[in-house]
Motif scaffolding. Structure first.
Motif, mmCIF file in Angstrom:
data_model
loop_
_atom_site.group_PDB
_atom_site.id
_atom_site.type_symbol
_atom_site.label_atom_id
_atom_site.label_comp_id
_atom_site.label_asym_id
_atom_site.label_seq_id
_atom_site.Cartn_x
_atom_site.Cartn_y
_atom_site.Cartn_z
ATOM 1 N N ALA A 1 0.840 -1.200 0.000
ATOM 2 C CA ALA A 1 0.000 0.000 0.000
ATOM 3 C C ALA A 1 0.879 1.255 0.000
ATOM 4 N N SER A 2 2.024 1.192 0.683
ATOM 5 C CA SER A 2 2.938 2.336 0.700
ATOM 6 C C SER A 2 3.585 2.546 -0.660
ATOM 7 N N VAL A 3 3.937 1.454 -1.311
ATOM 8 C CA VAL A 3 4.458 1.543 -2.681
ATOM 9 C C VAL A 3 3.421 2.253 -3.558
ATOM 10 N N TYR A 4 2.187 1.812 -3.441
ATOM 11 C CA TYR A 4 1.111 2.364 -4.278
ATOM 12 C C TYR A 4 0.893 3.844 -3.952
ATOM 13 N N THR B 1 9.660 6.195 5.770
ATOM 14 C CA THR B 1 10.196 5.076 6.517
ATOM 15 C C THR B 1 9.236 3.915 6.308
ATOM 16 N N SER B 2 9.742 2.862 5.717
ATOM 17 C CA SER B 2 8.901 1.687 5.478
ATOM 18 C C SER B 2 9.186 0.719 6.612
ATOM 19 N N ARG B 3 8.403 0.832 7.660
ATOM 20 C CA ARG B 3 8.652 0.060 8.884
ATOM 21 C C ARG B 3 7.722 -1.152 8.883
ATOM 22 N N CYS C 1 -9.321 0.884 3.900
ATOM 23 C CA CYS C 1 -8.103 0.132 4.217
ATOM 24 C C CYS C 1 -7.263 0.252 2.961
ATOM 25 N N THR C 2 -6.010 0.695 3.107
ATOM 26 C CA THR C 2 -5.214 0.988 1.915
ATOM 27 C C THR C 2 -4.857 -0.278 1.123
#
Lengths: 240, 240
Positions: free
Chosen positions: B20-23, B46-48, B200-201
């Motif tokens: 979802a963060s990539v998108y 920050t991809s945690r 919800c992403t």
């Protein structure tokens, strides 16, 4: 890579350009063996899109040096916890030595990793598809020489077509002109290359969207694979 | 947003989940009006991925509280220069107040922005498609109440199907089961909802890959649009 240990938190200098960095982050996510969120690697990314254009500076068309920005972004990532730097941009590797001298953590070198990959596959001659900055500065060629691999380049007219694809198409959010791409690729194949290296991460998007086959070696895929494994994870699904 | 000024450097708490963060990063890049790299916004991410599961904690199935990790990641971003925090994860907004109390910069609220968008479109009743953590904690409902909008939820059996799509399909890198999705969506439509919020992403990926139409309000698109404009850029091409 550190012997018998792994990097804990890669710091990615992104935004050079932004869509290639998106694709790199996507690749890392898609190609890590994972059953849930927590199986993925943690990473830090600075997408510094406003970094001065690398090729323009290398070719002397601009006085704005991207190296100080790259150093400052690397330090930002290191201060925030990164223990290795990754740069999903080939042209920026013209500044690799200068960056390494200025910072305290290792930088994974996309060109070295890509050429090592080709050597591992027994390749003797590679064609370089890259920005004019990378081509004219011969940064790939120096790495090739080091590893005993011959590098071939497109002629000037063909390089102009590659420039148009990178700057006129992809960096402006348009699909690559595949007729232009095909013409250049055909010319390099005729020189008996064992592979064509996609030595500009914008061209990695051509491979994805234009469905280029296994004759091409995508530097971004090699970098993503090395990054995943350097962080102690298992990479899956790469065409490598 | 600050009056008459823009945020300089958004800090994104990503990895919740990673795809979802990539998108989200892709959306920001694709929907910013830009002719070259330097026209894009700079951002920190920050991809945690290893942040403890939000839903498991909210439902009392786990003692691992994600809030301290979110606070520490927000502080990491702020120390590195971020002047606004963005979280492309609805479920994590259960911890919104706790996060805001602990840090010194504003946090764009995906739920508030999404509900405000619906209000602006004259919508009176919205269906919520979200994780069980978001649904059971009623975080969307509280925002809806504040803005005079009625919220509808799937029945328990249907919510189970949504959980399976989020955790069983998307978070494991598989395509969503569109038969399950369609069944739940049909049930909510029958309740006379004006829109179904993809709250919800991970479900934003269902919209992209399953070609859902304009009946759906994608919270991730709303957040990306607000983020681009909050940084003083022009957003283009959104279906909003």
């Amino acid at each position: 890579m550190k012997a018998n240990s792994y990097y804990r938190l890669p710091g990615i200098i992104g935004g050079l350009g932004p869509m290639a960095s998106v694709y790199f982050y996507e690749m890392i996510t898609e190609h890590t063996l994972a059953k849930c969120d927590q199986d993925h690697i943690d990473l830090l990314l600075t997408s510094r899109a406003t970094t001065p254009d690398r090729t323009a500076y290398i070719l002397g068309q601009s006085d704005e040096n991207p190296l100080p920005v790259m150093i400052s972004e690397a330090r930002r990532l290191i201060s925030a916890g990164a223990d290795v730097i990754v740069i999903p941009c080939n042209t920026a590797h013209y500044f690799y030595d200068g960056l390494c001298e200025a910072i305290s953590v290792p930088v994974i070198n996309i060109m070295v990793e890509t050429v090592k990959y080709c050597v591992g596959k027994g390749m003797k001659k590679v064609g370089i598809l890259a920005t004019e900055g990378t081509v004219r500065s011969r940064t790939y060629e120096r790495v090739c020489n080091e590893y005993g691999v011959e590098a071939a380049y497109p002629c000037d007219a063909s390089q102009k077509l590659i420039n148009e694809i990178i700057y006129g198409d992809i960096k402006q959010g348009r699909p690559a002109d595949m007729e232009k791409f095909g013409r250049v690729a055909y010319e390099l194949r005729e020189q008996s290359c064992d592979t064509l290296i996609l030595g500009c991460t914008e061209l990695s998007l051509v491979k994805r969207n234009g469905h280029l086959g296994r004759f091409y070696t995508d530097s971004l895929e090699v970098l993503a694979d090395v990054t995943i494994r350097s962080c102690g994870k298992t990479s899956i699904g790469f065409d490598l």
